[in-house]
Design an enzyme around this catalytic site. Structure first.
Site, PDB file in Angstrom:
ATOM      1  N   HIS A 147      -3.144  -2.979  16.146  1.00 19.89           N
ATOM      2  CA  HIS A 147      -1.991  -3.963  15.353  1.00 19.89           C
ATOM      3  C   HIS A 147      -1.087  -4.032  16.482  1.00 19.89           C
ATOM      4  O   HIS A 147      -0.406  -5.250  15.618  1.00 19.89           O
ATOM      5  CB  HIS A 147      -1.429  -2.736  14.528  1.00 19.89           C
ATOM      6  CG  HIS A 147      -2.239  -2.257  13.946  1.00 19.89           C
ATOM      7  ND1 HIS A 147      -3.282  -0.613  13.765  1.00 19.89           N
ATOM      8  CD2 HIS A 147      -2.246  -2.330  12.289  1.00 19.89           C
ATOM      9  CE1 HIS A 147      -3.458  -0.137  12.667  1.00 19.89           C
ATOM     10  NE2 HIS A 147      -2.829  -1.079  11.629  1.00 19.89           N
ATOM     11  N   ARG A 198      -7.339  10.170  12.127  1.00 15.29           N
ATOM     12  CA  ARG A 198      -8.823  10.191  11.317  1.00 15.29           C
ATOM     13  C   ARG A 198      -9.810   9.573  11.359  1.00 15.29           C
ATOM     14  O   ARG A 198     -10.557   9.297  11.196  1.00 15.29           O
ATOM     15  CB  ARG A 198      -7.903   8.403  11.563  1.00 15.29           C
ATOM     16  CG  ARG A 198      -6.317   8.222  11.036  1.00 15.29           C
ATOM     17  CD  ARG A 198      -6.122   6.875  11.764  1.00 15.29           C
ATOM     18  NE  ARG A 198      -6.474   6.145  10.568  1.00 15.29           N
ATOM     19  CZ  ARG A 198      -6.671   4.656  10.556  1.00 15.29           C
ATOM     20  NH1 ARG A 198      -5.840   3.384  12.114  1.00 15.29           N
ATOM     21  NH2 ARG A 198      -7.052   3.989   9.554  1.00 15.29           N
ATOM     22  N   LYS A 205     -15.523   1.737   8.802  1.00 16.69           N
ATOM     23  CA  LYS A 205     -14.177   1.089   9.705  1.00 16.69           C
ATOM     24  C   LYS A 205     -14.258   2.024  11.101  1.00 16.69           C
ATOM     25  O   LYS A 205     -14.496   3.106  11.311  1.00 16.69           O
ATOM     26  CB  LYS A 205     -13.080   0.578   9.296  1.00 16.69           C
ATOM     27  CG  LYS A 205     -11.825   2.137   8.861  1.00 16.69           C
ATOM     28  CD  LYS A 205     -10.828   0.994   7.926  1.00 16.69           C
ATOM     29  CE  LYS A 205     -10.061   2.330   7.959  1.00 16.69           C
ATOM     30  NZ  LYS A 205      -8.633   2.044   6.873  1.00 16.69           N
ATOM     31  N   HIS A 206     -14.205   1.287  12.377  1.00 16.81           N
ATOM     32  CA  HIS A 206     -13.586  -0.189  12.430  1.00 16.81           C
ATOM     33  C   HIS A 206     -15.173  -1.290  13.321  1.00 16.81           C
ATOM     34  O   HIS A 206     -14.829  -0.314  14.801  1.00 16.81           O
ATOM     35  CB  HIS A 206     -12.232  -0.419  13.178  1.00 16.81           C
ATOM     36  CG  HIS A 206     -11.037   0.101  12.693  1.00 16.81           C
ATOM     37  ND1 HIS A 206     -10.687   2.058  12.195  1.00 16.81           N
ATOM     38  CD2 HIS A 206     -10.039  -0.682  11.822  1.00 16.81           C
ATOM     39  CE1 HIS A 206     -10.230   1.660  12.085  1.00 16.81           C
ATOM     40  NE2 HIS A 206      -8.989   0.618  11.170  1.00 16.81           N
ATOM     41  N   ASP A 219     -10.724  -6.786   9.345  1.00 13.27           N
ATOM     42  CA  ASP A 219      -9.141  -5.735   9.338  1.00 13.27           C
ATOM     43  C   ASP A 219      -8.074  -6.295   9.069  1.00 13.27           C
ATOM     44  O   ASP A 219      -7.720  -8.303   8.721  1.00 13.27           O
ATOM     45  CB  ASP A 219      -8.780  -4.658  10.952  1.00 13.27           C
ATOM     46  CG  ASP A 219      -8.376  -3.700  10.329  1.00 13.27           C
ATOM     47  OD1 ASP A 219      -7.547  -3.178   9.374  1.00 13.27           O
ATOM     48  OD2 ASP A 219      -8.221  -3.022  11.697  1.00 13.27           O
ATOM     49  N   ARG A 273      -2.243   6.510   1.080  1.00 14.82           N
ATOM     50  CA  ARG A 273      -1.416   5.558   0.580  1.00 14.82           C
ATOM     51  C   ARG A 273      -0.971   6.220  -0.465  1.00 14.82           C
ATOM     52  O   ARG A 273       0.168   5.449  -1.266  1.00 14.82           O
ATOM     53  CB  ARG A 273      -2.689   3.453  -0.156  1.00 14.82           C
ATOM     54  CG  ARG A 273      -3.136   3.328   1.046  1.00 14.82           C
ATOM     55  CD  ARG A 273      -1.436   3.031   1.879  1.00 14.82           C
ATOM     56  NE  ARG A 273      -2.232   1.970   3.235  1.00 14.82           N
ATOM     57  CZ  ARG A 273      -2.303   2.512   4.343  1.00 14.82           C
ATOM     58  NH1 ARG A 273      -0.760   2.901   4.660  1.00 14.82           N
ATOM     59  NH2 ARG A 273      -2.496   1.172   5.697  1.00 14.82           N
ATOM     60  N   ASP A 312      -6.002   1.839   1.395  1.00 18.64           N
ATOM     61  CA  ASP A 312      -6.751   2.907   2.446  1.00 18.64           C
ATOM     62  C   ASP A 312      -6.146   4.048   2.277  1.00 18.64           C
ATOM     63  O   ASP A 312      -5.696   5.170   2.384  1.00 18.64           O
ATOM     64  CB  ASP A 312      -5.974   2.457   3.928  1.00 18.64           C
ATOM     65  CG  ASP A 312      -6.497   1.272   3.684  1.00 18.64           C
ATOM     66  OD1 ASP A 312      -7.112   0.394   4.879  1.00 18.64           O
ATOM     67  OD2 ASP A 312      -5.349   0.260   4.152  1.00 18.64           O
TER      68      ASP A 312
END
Length: 579
Positions: free
Chosen positions: A285, A242, A272-273, A357, A182, A174
């Site tokens: 999440h 984002r 995404k998403h 996901d 990351r 990601d």
């Protein structure tokens, strides 16, 4: 890679008509097909036979054993910074996750199609499903990915028939930039998606993402789980910066540019998403968000960036853990054939890889790992990302294949798509590590960051020195970076008594503002600026080095602030600097 990925030609207008049911075969919102019986061009069951005209990927898929077919639709994470040598703690984590010690052993035992590199940082809203990190340094990442490819090269799924070539393991991460990044040391860091939306120049976005993609390719990463195609309709802490912004058409142009940039560099992009996480503030999440838009609103406000990304040739689309009430109420899109097969495949014409996901997120954990994997593939996903129990997911898929609850044709279809993506990626060369942090890459990031800086209050000629820089808690590193940039440009920076420039970022609230600040700068979403009383209000949407450099130029009056708010902020204009 732009020429490697085909681009189905679809238009936003045609999508709107399709969603409204104007096209033939559009199921009504109340019709719910069985998730376990997806349609397939190969028929309801049975393995399709490869014809002489079949692609090499299809020919290979038709020869694979049950075990290899199942493995190719799994893309787990693993513990450890090396493919073959890990710490006792990482070995224990892999044993619990998959009954093996090392990532290489996981690839060998489960014959997986891919592996995701995971990690976390302080401001990361996705950190709850990142149980470890695989990233220590750029050299270590390159050694890790090389070791992973060595392990995968021994699998039957790695060899195309008749010696046509070898297929790589899908290695993803990601790397969205901004708050979800990351790999954040030793590489060029782009400003956030929202910064690109504020800049409003897709050509700058494309150039920056091409630079970033080149560096990912050099590290051995061939799939980026980016760009985020969610249109931001609410103040969401999980999506936030984002997203490219609140305007679906503007976001569409930005998403398409990011796709073109990444894939021109040899890295497959992921939209995404799906079908859009931006109109709910609920974090998937932890819970299953409900999208309560009707089909007209979904088509007009959520789908345009996905349509644009598909049209740009995106290699993957990530399904969201989202209850799309207007399409399949009560069912997460991850498990909805109506969302993934009928809408994404049938109406939008996407024929690439659909990846879930993270299956270690709460909505997916409503089912056992095995049942969740089977339901996801039956719904239309082709890759299972981050199963919480690799053994259970693998065994569940294998058992379902053999008892018929997972039709062989559906699994072969999914594997063929995965292998086709691998075949396209195999045509790309790996750049040398010397491209990391290249001057022209930083220049591309810097141009984008400079175009993003937005001023919504105050004198547009800069601030009077000397300057005192303050920041909300935990932002000392960014504060130091801005001070360094200002001093390098000849601005006097003092510990106290200067014109106060105050920095705020992700997760900050009114209590994090500085009442003495002459200038308040939002380094994430700009909503908090509505509460600030400073004479000058600025937004960079990002705390990247490029963004702090661009901010320093604006503060000292050496550059304008040309950006415009990409989301509405109560009481503030899109820009206060119109010159």
């Amino acid at each position: 890679m732009a020429g490697v990925f085909p681009s189905p030609r679809v238009t936003i207008a045609s999508v709107l008509l399709a969603i409204l049911g104007v096209t033939s075969g559009c199921a009504g919102a109340g019709d719910r097909p069985e998730a376990s019986t997806p349609s397939s061009p190969e028929g309801p069951s049975g393995e399709p036979k490869a014809s002489p005209a079949a692609s090499p990927a299809a020919q290979l898929a038709a020869t694979l054993s049950d075990e290899d077919l199942v493995g190719q639709v799994l893309m787990p994470y693993a513990y450890g910074a090396s493919a073959t040598e890990v710490s006792p703690g990482s070995a224990a984590g892999n044993q619990q996750l998959a009954g093996v010690d090392t990532p290489a052993e996981m690839i060998d035992r489960y014959r997986v199609g891919g592996l995701i590199l995971v990690g976390f940082s302080a401001d990361d809203p996705t950190g709850s499903n990142q149980p470890t990190t695989n990233v220590d340094s750029t050299t270590q990442v390159r050694e890790l990915t090389t070791g992973l490819q060595d392990a995968a090269g021994r699998l039957p799924a790695a060899a195309l028939p008749d010696g046509v070539g070898e297929l790589p393991l899908l290695i993803g991460t990601d790397q969205e930039f901004g708050i979800v990044t990351r790999i954040n040391q030793g590489v060029t860091l782009l400003p956030s998606a929202m910064a690109a939306g504020a800049a409003g120049q897709p050509e700058l976005t494309e150039a920056a993402w091409r630079a970033a993609g080149t560096e990912l390719a050099a590290l051995g990463v061939n799939v980026d789980f980016a760009p985020v195609a969610d249109v931001l309709g609410v103040n969401s802490t999980v999506i936030g910066s984002r997203s490219y912004g609140a305007d679906p058409d503007a976001a569409a142009g930005q998403v398409a540019a990011a796709v073109r940039g990444l894939q021109a560099a040899g890295v497959a992009a992921t939209l995404k998403h799906f079908p859009g996480h931006g109109h709910t503030a609920v974090d998937s999440h932890g819970d299953l968000p409900v999208l309560d838009q009707d089909r007209t609103a979904l088509a007009a406000a959520d789908l345009p960036p996905f349509v644009a990304g598909i049209d740009a040739g995106a290699g993957l689309v990530m399904s969201g853990h989202l209850d799309v009430a207007a399409v399949d109420p009560g069912v997460a899109a991850t498990f909805s054939r109506k969302v993934l097969t009928d809408l994404l495949r049938g109406e939008l014409g996407f024929d690439g890889v659909v990846v879930t996901d993270g299956m270690n997120m709460a909505p997916a954990r409503a089912l056992s790992p095995g049942d969740a994997a089977v339901a996801a593939i039956n719904a239309g996903n082709d890759l299972i990302l981050m199963p919480p129990d690799v053994t259970a997911a693998y065994d569940g898929l294998l058992g379902a294949l053999r008892d018929g609850s997972l039709p062989r044709a559906r699994l072969v279809q999914a594997v063929t798509r995965v292998l086709t993506l691998k075949q396209r990626l195999a045509e790309e060369r790996t750049p040398p590590m010397t491209v990391l942090g290249a001057e022209d890459h930083y220049a591309a990031a810097r141009r984008l960051a400079a175009a993003a800086v937005t001023q919504v209050r105050g004198d547009c000629a800069g601030v009077d020195g000397p300057v005192t820089v303050t920041a909300s808690g935990g932002r000392e590193r960014t504060r130091a970076l801005l001070i360094e940039e200002l001093r390098a440009a000849g601005v006097e920076v003092v510990g106290q008594g200067g014109t106060v420039v105050h920095l705020v970022g992700y997760g900050d609230g009114p209590s994090d503002l500085n009442v003495d600040a002459a200038v308040t700068v939002a380094m994430d979403t700009p909503y908090l600026l509505a509460e600030a009383r400073s004479a000058t209000l600025l937004a960079t949407y990002s705390s990247s080095p490029a963004s702090m450099s661009a901010l320093a130029d604006v503060l000292r009056g050496a550059a304008p602030a040309p950006g415009r708010l990409p989301v509405p902020v109560s009481g503030l204009p899109a820009t206060s600097c119109t010159g």
